[in-house]
Design a protein around this motif. Sequence first.
Motif, PDB file in Angstrom:
ATOM      1  N   UNK A  45      36.360  44.487  39.298  1.00  0.00           N
ATOM      2  CA  UNK A  45      36.756  44.591  40.691  1.00  0.00           C
ATOM      3  C   UNK A  45      37.003  43.173  41.200  1.00  0.00           C
ATOM      4  N   UNK A  46      37.853  43.008  42.211  1.00  0.00           N
ATOM      5  CA  UNK A  46      38.248  41.673  42.631  1.00  0.00           C
ATOM      6  C   UNK A  46      38.200  41.506  44.144  1.00  0.00           C
ATOM      7  N   UNK A  47      37.686  40.359  44.573  1.00  0.00           N
ATOM      8  CA  UNK A  47      37.851  39.870  45.937  1.00  0.00           C
ATOM      9  C   UNK A  47      38.427  38.469  45.810  1.00  0.00           C
ATOM     10  N   UNK A  48      39.721  38.334  46.067  1.00  0.00           N
ATOM     11  CA  UNK A  48      40.410  37.050  45.892  1.00  0.00           C
ATOM     12  C   UNK A  48      40.121  36.164  47.092  1.00  0.00           C
ATOM     13  N   UNK A  49      39.675  34.944  46.831  1.00  0.00           N
ATOM     14  CA  UNK A  49      39.275  34.022  47.895  1.00  0.00           C
ATOM     15  C   UNK A  49      40.315  32.960  48.204  1.00  0.00           C
ATOM     16  N   UNK A  50      41.140  32.624  47.221  1.00  0.00           N
ATOM     17  CA  UNK A  50      42.123  31.563  47.399  1.00  0.00           C
ATOM     18  C   UNK A  50      43.200  31.699  46.332  1.00  0.00           C
ATOM     19  N   UNK A  51      44.360  31.158  46.640  1.00  0.00           N
ATOM     20  CA  UNK A  51      45.459  31.091  45.678  1.00  0.00           C
ATOM     21  C   UNK A  51      45.689  29.622  45.364  1.00  0.00           C
ATOM     22  N   UNK A  52      45.454  29.249  44.122  1.00  0.00           N
ATOM     23  CA  UNK A  52      45.638  27.846  43.751  1.00  0.00           C
ATOM     24  C   UNK A  52      47.028  27.615  43.187  1.00  0.00           C
ATOM     25  N   UNK A  78      32.569  48.094  47.406  1.00  0.00           N
ATOM     26  CA  UNK A  78      31.154  48.471  47.370  1.00  0.00           C
ATOM     27  C   UNK A  78      30.958  49.916  47.815  1.00  0.00           C
ATOM     28  N   UNK A  79      31.653  50.331  48.872  1.00  0.00           N
ATOM     29  CA  UNK A  79      31.408  51.648  49.446  1.00  0.00           C
ATOM     30  C   UNK A  79      32.159  52.767  48.738  1.00  0.00           C
ATOM     31  N   UNK A  80      33.264  52.445  48.084  1.00  0.00           N
ATOM     32  CA  UNK A  80      34.010  53.502  47.402  1.00  0.00           C
ATOM     33  C   UNK A  80      33.697  53.577  45.911  1.00  0.00           C
ATOM     34  N   UNK A  81      33.759  52.449  45.245  1.00  0.00           N
ATOM     35  CA  UNK A  81      33.680  52.439  43.775  1.00  0.00           C
ATOM     36  C   UNK A  81      32.274  52.147  43.280  1.00  0.00           C
TER      37      UNK A  81
END
Length: 275
Positions: A45-52, A78-81
């Motif tokens: 699962x991913x939460x992207x914080x920045x694009x370098x 967190x709530x779905x998967x």
Amino acid sequence: MSYLPLPGPGETPLRVLAIAGSDSGGGAGIQADIRTCTLLGVHALCAVTAVTVQNSVGVRGFHVVPDGVIAAQIEVVCHDIGLQAAKTGMLASAEIIGAVAGAWRDHAPDVPLVVDPVCASMHGDPLLDDGGLDSLRAQLFPLATLVTPNLHEVRLLVDIEVVDSESQREAARALHALGPKWALVKGGHLRESDRSKDLLFDGSDFHEFESPRVDTIHDHGAGDTLAAATACALAHGYSVPDAIGFAKDWVTQCLRASYPLGHGHGPVSPLFRLS
């Protein structure tokens, strides 16, 4: 080495959340996290914080994702998967670190969290300012199951120059005092030794991990891969010392399988798993 068990066809795999920046060169960052999880049989699962903006030579710049969007990415998965473990990488700013810490407290406080405190790229390009370092120490470290700084990051975080086993122990104590359950001081940058020695500390006991040093310049993404592999092992219920032992073996194999890419440092590679 022994691997983590793979899910059967149609079986929902365990899930690990990677909270990290994107590497346009594909060698490190969230790309390395996804590769590691996939080849260990874990759904990323991913939460992207920045694009370098980076390649094998260095980081030319980066653009941060709004902190509210980052927190929302964490909330929805967190709530779905659901997830069994998580790891952080590049968090880029004090505001993002605060948003991640708040989302973690609200939505996944009991899930194992591996904090890889990315402060600078392997080329020395800064990825976090002094305010961000303060936020790491005060907000995120107390939520962490494990922190995994390299020696450059240790110096920035606790102002200790690790040069030998005694200073490595001093650094582990100082990191643990910031609030994580476990602190790992990686010794991969102590180049004068022919062994790579990592030290794990839980506030009372030390655990040492050694592996042969792999002679290669192609080590881009090694820290991300170690943290992601550790999170995958924790998702499977490993203890922290056993998870570190597994991840260290995995990274050693990835270093042996690393390959040249572009004009600089190529990435460590988990593709050996496919051979």
